[in-house]
Design an enzyme around this catalytic site. Structure first.
Site, PDB file in Angstrom:
ATOM      1  CB  CYS A  45      -0.922   0.013   1.220  1.00  8.87           C
ATOM      2  SG  CYS A  45      -2.053  -1.380   1.285  1.00  8.87           S
TER       3      CYS A  45
HETATM    4  C1  BEZ Z   1       0.485  -4.588   1.882  1.00  8.35           C
HETATM    5  O1  BEZ Z   1       0.110  -3.487   1.502  1.00  8.35           O
HETATM    6  O2  BEZ Z   1       1.659  -4.900   1.806  1.00  8.35           O
HETATM    7  C2  BEZ Z   1      -0.503  -5.567   2.414  1.00  8.35           C
HETATM    8  C3  BEZ Z   1      -1.645  -5.122   3.062  1.00  8.35           C
HETATM    9  C4  BEZ Z   1      -2.533  -6.049   3.582  1.00  8.35           C
HETATM   10  C5  BEZ Z   1      -2.288  -7.391   3.444  1.00  8.35           C
HETATM   11  C6  BEZ Z   1      -1.130  -7.832   2.779  1.00  8.35           C
HETATM   12  C7  BEZ Z   1      -0.252  -6.900   2.250  1.00  8.35           C
END
Ligand code: BEZ
Length: 211
Positions: A45
């Site tokens: 994210c």
């Molecule tokens: C991420 O943004 O890395 C992420 C967010 C939620 C679950 C898995 C990965």
């Protein structure tokens, strides 16, 4: 009920990092991209938000307003923005909805309980000036989105709204396009003065008309 292409994008009022907004008023007669991410302070994210912020001039060029969302509260978004600026070399320059009560997430069906019952998936809605939903994408949490693809689709939507054409696989702005099958050869000749090539009666190619 799930939102489908052609539906009116539901309106809502929400707190964002740029103040309270009522979606349809904020959007006005621009295009909009409404996208959710699963969680603040997560790696994929963080790269996504930095990437969208870097692409803001490209969205602006196309008259597209961008707005993000997760179920994290406002103070979390605000703290995380510091990390995004630090690690991605770009400050977040669009509003992020704090949807802690899942009002917007539920309205747009952004929580898919069999994937994760508390976090939003990576949803994307492209909404046109008449508030109609024109593209829906859903990505898993482990895969960061390709936001250049989003710009490519917006280019296609904006072109095909203006001209009786469709865009072929992997088309990018400036490539040849497909003459709408509904046009007769005579109409196509009138509409596309640069001419067209007939590969099959249903597959006619013409240079991009607005170039
Ligand atoms: C991420 O943004 O890395 C992420 C967010 C939620 C679950 C898995 C990965």
């Amino acid at each position: 009920m799930a939102i489908r292409l052609g539906d009116t994008a539901p309106n809502f009022t929400a707190d964002t990092t740029q103040g309270s907004i009522t979606f349809h008023d904020w959007k006005g007669d621009s295009w909009a991209v409404l996208f959710s991410h699963p969680k603040d302070f997560t790696p994929v994210c963080t790269t996504e938000l930095g990437t969208v912020a870097k692409l803001k001039p490209e969205f602006d060029k196309r008259q597209v307003k961008v707005i993000g969302l997760s179920v994290d509260p406002l103070d979390s978004h605000e703290k995380w923005e510091g990390d995004i600026a630090e690690t991605q070399g770009q400050a977040v320059n669009f509003p992020m909805i704090a949807d802690a009560h899942r009002k917007v997430s539920d309205l747009y069906d952004m929580i898919h309980p069999n994937a994760n019952d508390t976090l939003t998936v990576r949803s994307v809605f492209v909404i046109d000036p008449a508030h109609k939903v024109r593209l829906i994408l859903t990505y898993p949490a482990s895969t960061g989105r390709n936001f250049d693809e989003l710009l490519r689709v917006i280019d296609s939507l904006q072109l095909t709204d203006g001209y009786k054409v469709a865009t072929p696989a992997n088309w990018t702005d400036g490539d040849d396009v497909i003459v709408a099958p509904a046009l007769s050869d005579e109409e196509a000749g009138e509409r596309f003065p640069k001419g067209f090539t007939t590969l099959k009666p249903y597959l006619r190619i013409t240079p991009q008309p607005n170039k």
